[in-house]
Motif scaffolding. Structure first.
Motif, PDB file in Angstrom:
ATOM      1  N   ASP A 212       0.852  -1.180   0.000  1.00 45.14           N
ATOM      2  CA  ASP A 212       0.000   0.000   0.000  1.00 45.14           C
ATOM      3  C   ASP A 212       0.895   1.239   0.000  1.00 45.14           C
ATOM      4  OD1 ASP A 212      -2.036   1.855   0.312  1.00 45.14           O
ATOM      5  OD2 ASP A 212      -2.224   1.538   2.474  1.00 45.14           O
ATOM      6  N   ASP A 213       0.969   1.924  -1.141  1.00 47.53           N
ATOM      7  CA  ASP A 213       1.859   3.081  -1.244  1.00 47.53           C
ATOM      8  C   ASP A 213       1.166   4.400  -0.918  1.00 47.53           C
ATOM      9  OD1 ASP A 213       0.242   3.440  -3.449  1.00 47.53           O
ATOM     10  OD2 ASP A 213       1.853   3.285  -4.939  1.00 47.53           O
ATOM     11  N   PHE A 214      -0.054   4.336  -0.404  1.00 46.35           N
ATOM     12  CA  PHE A 214      -0.779   5.542  -0.033  1.00 46.35           C
ATOM     13  C   PHE A 214      -0.134   6.167   1.197  1.00 46.35           C
ATOM     14  CE2 PHE A 214      -4.521   7.534   2.144  1.00 46.35           C
ATOM     15  CZ  PHE A 214      -4.754   8.525   1.207  1.00 46.35           C
ATOM     16  N   THR A 215       0.105   7.466   1.162  1.00 47.08           N
ATOM     17  CA  THR A 215       0.859   8.114   2.243  1.00 47.08           C
ATOM     18  C   THR A 215       0.007   8.488   3.449  1.00 47.08           C
ATOM     19  OG1 THR A 215       0.571  10.282   1.177  1.00 47.08           O
ATOM     20  CG2 THR A 215       2.580   9.042   0.660  1.00 47.08           C
ATOM     21  N   GLY A 216      -1.326   8.470   3.301  1.00 45.22           N
ATOM     22  CA  GLY A 216      -2.200   8.776   4.425  1.00 45.22           C
ATOM     23  C   GLY A 216      -2.725  10.197   4.379  1.00 45.22           C
ATOM     24  N   VAL A 217      -3.877  10.425   5.041  1.00 45.69           N
ATOM     25  CA  VAL A 217      -4.532  11.728   4.967  1.00 45.69           C
ATOM     26  C   VAL A 217      -4.460  12.521   6.273  1.00 45.69           C
ATOM     27  CG1 VAL A 217      -6.153  10.939   3.192  1.00 45.69           C
ATOM     28  CG2 VAL A 217      -6.811  10.790   5.608  1.00 45.69           C
ATOM     29  N   CYS A 218      -3.943  11.934   7.335  1.00 49.17           N
ATOM     30  CA  CYS A 218      -3.911  12.671   8.596  1.00 49.17           C
ATOM     31  C   CYS A 218      -2.931  13.840   8.485  1.00 49.17           C
ATOM     32  CB  CYS A 218      -3.510  11.764   9.754  1.00 49.17           C
ATOM     33  SG  CYS A 218      -3.377  12.651  11.330  1.00 49.17           S
ATOM     34  N   PRO A 219      -3.390  15.077   8.715  1.00 50.52           N
ATOM     35  CA  PRO A 219      -2.481  16.218   8.588  1.00 50.52           C
ATOM     36  C   PRO A 219      -1.423  16.272   9.679  1.00 50.52           C
ATOM     37  CG  PRO A 219      -4.605  16.937   9.443  1.00 50.52           C
ATOM     38  CD  PRO A 219      -4.764  15.490   9.054  1.00 50.52           C
ATOM     39  N   TYR A 220      -1.608  15.496  10.749  1.00 49.30           N
ATOM     40  CA  TYR A 220      -0.650  15.486  11.851  1.00 49.30           C
ATOM     41  C   TYR A 220       0.340  14.336  11.745  1.00 49.30           C
ATOM     42  CZ  TYR A 220      -3.983  18.729  13.943  1.00 49.30           C
ATOM     43  OH  TYR A 220      -4.815  19.803  14.169  1.00 49.30           O
ATOM     44  N   HIS A 221      -0.165  13.142  11.378  1.00 46.77           N
ATOM     45  CA  HIS A 221       0.671  11.939  11.449  1.00 46.77           C
ATOM     46  C   HIS A 221       0.826  11.204  10.120  1.00 46.77           C
ATOM     47  CE1 HIS A 221      -1.609  12.188  15.436  1.00 46.77           C
ATOM     48  NE2 HIS A 221      -0.388  12.601  15.698  1.00 46.77           N
ATOM     49  N   GLY A 222       0.119  11.609   9.104  1.00 46.28           N
ATOM     50  CA  GLY A 222       0.209  10.908   7.830  1.00 46.28           C
ATOM     51  C   GLY A 222      -0.479   9.569   7.882  1.00 46.28           C
ATOM     52  N   ASP A 223       0.288   8.508   8.128  1.00 44.37           N
ATOM     53  CA  ASP A 223      -0.255   7.156   8.028  1.00 44.37           C
ATOM     54  C   ASP A 223      -0.572   6.517   9.367  1.00 44.37           C
ATOM     55  OD1 ASP A 223       2.357   6.780   8.850  1.00 44.37           O
ATOM     56  OD2 ASP A 223       2.809   5.210   7.376  1.00 44.37           O
ATOM     57  N   CYS A 224      -1.167   7.270  10.281  1.00 44.07           N
ATOM     58  CA  CYS A 224      -1.739   6.649  11.474  1.00 44.07           C
ATOM     59  C   CYS A 224      -3.013   5.909  11.067  1.00 44.07           C
ATOM     60  CB  CYS A 224      -2.051   7.703  12.540  1.00 44.07           C
ATOM     61  SG  CYS A 224      -3.300   8.909  12.045  1.00 44.07           S
ATOM     62  N   LEU A 225      -3.727   5.330  12.026  1.00 42.23           N
ATOM     63  CA  LEU A 225      -4.943   4.588  11.704  1.00 42.23           C
ATOM     64  C   LEU A 225      -5.936   5.459  10.935  1.00 42.23           C
ATOM     65  CD1 LEU A 225      -6.777   2.073  11.995  1.00 42.23           C
ATOM     66  CD2 LEU A 225      -7.519   2.998  14.207  1.00 42.23           C
ATOM     67  N   GLU A 226      -6.204   6.660  11.446  1.00 39.47           N
ATOM     68  CA  GLU A 226      -7.133   7.549  10.746  1.00 39.47           C
ATOM     69  C   GLU A 226      -6.611   7.910   9.362  1.00 39.47           C
ATOM     70  OE1 GLU A 226      -9.369  10.659  12.889  1.00 39.47           O
ATOM     71  OE2 GLU A 226      -8.423  12.094  11.519  1.00 39.47           O
ATOM     72  N   GLY A 227      -5.319   8.109   9.269  1.00 36.93           N
ATOM     73  CA  GLY A 227      -4.726   8.481   7.990  1.00 36.93           C
ATOM     74  C   GLY A 227      -4.849   7.417   6.927  1.00 36.93           C
ATOM     75  N   LEU A 228      -4.920   6.149   7.345  1.00 38.44           N
ATOM     76  CA  LEU A 228      -4.956   5.044   6.390  1.00 38.44           C
ATOM     77  C   LEU A 228      -6.338   4.413   6.208  1.00 38.44           C
ATOM     78  CD1 LEU A 228      -1.657   3.116   7.249  1.00 38.44           C
ATOM     79  CD2 LEU A 228      -2.096   4.604   5.278  1.00 38.44           C
ATOM     80  N   ALA A 229      -7.211   4.517   7.213  1.00 42.08           N
ATOM     81  CA  ALA A 229      -8.433   3.704   7.173  1.00 42.08           C
ATOM     82  C   ALA A 229      -9.727   4.505   7.272  1.00 42.08           C
ATOM     83  CB  ALA A 229      -8.391   2.670   8.305  1.00 42.08           C
ATOM     84  N   SER A 230      -9.667   5.812   7.403  1.00 39.67           N
ATOM     85  CA  SER A 230     -10.891   6.613   7.478  1.00 39.67           C
ATOM     86  C   SER A 230     -11.566   6.693   6.112  1.00 39.67           C
ATOM     87  CB  SER A 230     -10.556   8.020   7.968  1.00 39.67           C
ATOM     88  OG  SER A 230      -9.713   8.676   7.036  1.00 39.67           O
ATOM     89  N   GLY A 231     -12.791   7.229   6.108  1.00 41.28           N
ATOM     90  CA  GLY A 231     -13.497   7.410   4.849  1.00 41.28           C
ATOM     91  C   GLY A 231     -12.734   8.271   3.856  1.00 41.28           C
ATOM     92  N   PRO A 232     -12.206   9.435   4.265  1.00 40.65           N
ATOM     93  CA  PRO A 232     -11.409  10.229   3.328  1.00 40.65           C
ATOM     94  C   PRO A 232     -10.173   9.507   2.814  1.00 40.65           C
ATOM     95  CG  PRO A 232     -12.137  11.596   5.145  1.00 40.65           C
ATOM     96  CD  PRO A 232     -12.504  10.177   5.494  1.00 40.65           C
ATOM     97  N   ALA A 233      -9.575   8.637   3.638  1.00 39.06           N
ATOM     98  CA  ALA A 233      -8.419   7.866   3.173  1.00 39.06           C
ATOM     99  C   ALA A 233      -8.828   6.917   2.051  1.00 39.06           C
ATOM    100  CB  ALA A 233      -7.801   7.085   4.332  1.00 39.06           C
ATOM    101  N   LEU A 234      -9.959   6.249   2.213  1.00 37.33           N
ATOM    102  CA  LEU A 234     -10.440   5.358   1.164  1.00 37.33           C
ATOM    103  C   LEU A 234     -10.703   6.127  -0.121  1.00 37.33           C
ATOM    104  CD1 LEU A 234     -12.935   3.133   3.189  1.00 37.33           C
ATOM    105  CD2 LEU A 234     -10.901   2.318   2.001  1.00 37.33           C
ATOM    106  N   GLU A 235     -11.371   7.286   0.020  1.00 34.37           N
ATOM    107  CA  GLU A 235     -11.722   8.049  -1.181  1.00 34.37           C
ATOM    108  C   GLU A 235     -10.493   8.575  -1.901  1.00 34.37           C
ATOM    109  OE1 GLU A 235     -14.846  11.537  -2.599  1.00 34.37           O
ATOM    110  OE2 GLU A 235     -14.796  10.864  -0.512  1.00 34.37           O
ATOM    111  N   GLN A 236      -9.513   9.074  -1.153  1.00 38.30           N
ATOM    112  CA  GLN A 236      -8.317   9.594  -1.811  1.00 38.30           C
ATOM    113  C   GLN A 236      -7.470   8.479  -2.407  1.00 38.30           C
ATOM    114  OE1 GLN A 236      -5.942  12.691  -0.094  1.00 38.30           O
ATOM    115  NE2 GLN A 236      -7.644  13.537   1.083  1.00 38.30           N
TER     116      GLN A 236
END
Length: 293
Positions: free
Chosen positions: A163-187
């Motif tokens: 999984d080369d997605f860098t994550g969407v969390c503006p604080y941590h990048g690829d934390c759980l929220e950064g990788l698995a939230s709804g916006p992460a899926l969409e992006q």
């Protein structure tokens, strides 16, 4: 007994009226605009519909430690205009009744704990996977918190090599929220979660990350049950995949209850938060809480 509920979100506030059994009789949705406009509309609703106590579950981060100066405040939120807003103080100034204050995730957890998917257990981890990921832990009837509430949606998990997605969390990048939230899926996939339902590879990856969170919560909190809600979890094909991945990742290191009971979907759906607010307001009255204490 007439009880009030406020589920305060970044998009909308939902105000409710109900009783001590958690039954909701009336609701009002108020768009989240500026604090002055939104909070005034909330106060107007409860002045027109008087109640004996109110439970509030708010988006955050918020101050939850009553010994700290930021208690009752929405603190360093990314929601424009809402940083350092004294939400609880405003309500207490205008409504002379006991008010319970906690996070939006905690009130949903409490609703599930008392009347939903965890009503027969003592210790619960509840987390929601949607626009963000938030978690609440109830240990023997009490919310687990310290100097602040939990931010267990931002735990760090193993970023899969495929999984080369860098994550969407503006604080941590690829934390759980950064990788698995709804916006992460969409992006990551270019479409919202509901449009990806037919793609098994999407949900195998999502299940892997959510299962990692369940393993971490199991090893950290040893709950009797894990309940998962949020918009992403409407994809019910996720649950068998999560349980399968959880079993593999835990590697029989410790025992858990039967996984079909241990990892469950939310039962109260959209009413979990309001239900929890009503029940917490009732608990406040039962405890003898005085106004403003």
């Amino acid at each position: 007994m007439r009880l009030g509920a406020i589920e305060a979100g970044g998009t909308k506030f939902v105000c409710g009226i109900g009783d001590e059994t958690g039954q909701i009789s009336e609701q009002l949705r108020i768009p989240t605009t500026t604090p002055a406009v939104t909070l005034a509309a909330v106060v107007d609703f409860f002045q027109e519909h008087p109640v004996d106590a109110i439970g509030i579950g708010s988006f955050g981060p918020i101050g939850v430690n009553s010994q700290h100066r930021d208690f009752g405040y929405i603190t360093q939120t990314p929601k424009a205009g809402w940083e350092n807003v004294n939400f609880l103080g405003y309500m207490r100034t205008h409504l002379n009744i006991p008010i319970y204050w906690t996070t939006d995730v905690n009130v949903a957890a409490y609703g599930e704990y008392r009347l939903g998917a965890a009503k027969n257990v003592e210790n619960l981890v509840y987390f929601t996977v949607g626009t963000g990921i938030g978690a609440g832990v109830i240990y023997q009837g009490h919310f687990l918190q310290g100097f602040n509430h939990l931010e267990a949606g931002h735990i760090f998990i193993n970023h899969r090599a495929d999984d080369d997605f860098t994550g969407v969390c503006p604080y941590h990048g690829d934390c759980l929220e950064g990788l698995a939230s709804g916006p992460a899926l969409e992006q990551r996939f270019g479409q919202p979660a509901q449009a990806l339902a037919a793609d098994p590879a999407v949900w195998e990856l999502e299940a892997d990350y959510i299962a990692q969170a369940c393993v971490n919560y199991t090893l950290s909190y040893s709950p009797d049950r894990i309940v998962i809600g949020g918009g992403v979890m409407h994809q019910e094909q996720l649950f068998p995949l999560i349980r399968q991945a959880f079993k593999s990742q835990l590697a029989a290191y410790t025992t858990t209850p039967d996984l079909n009971n241990y990892i469950q979907r939310i039962a109260l759906n959209d009413d979990a938060g309001l239900t929890g607010c009503l029940l917490l307001a009732k608990d406040l009255i039962d405890s003898g809480q005085t106004v403003g204490a």
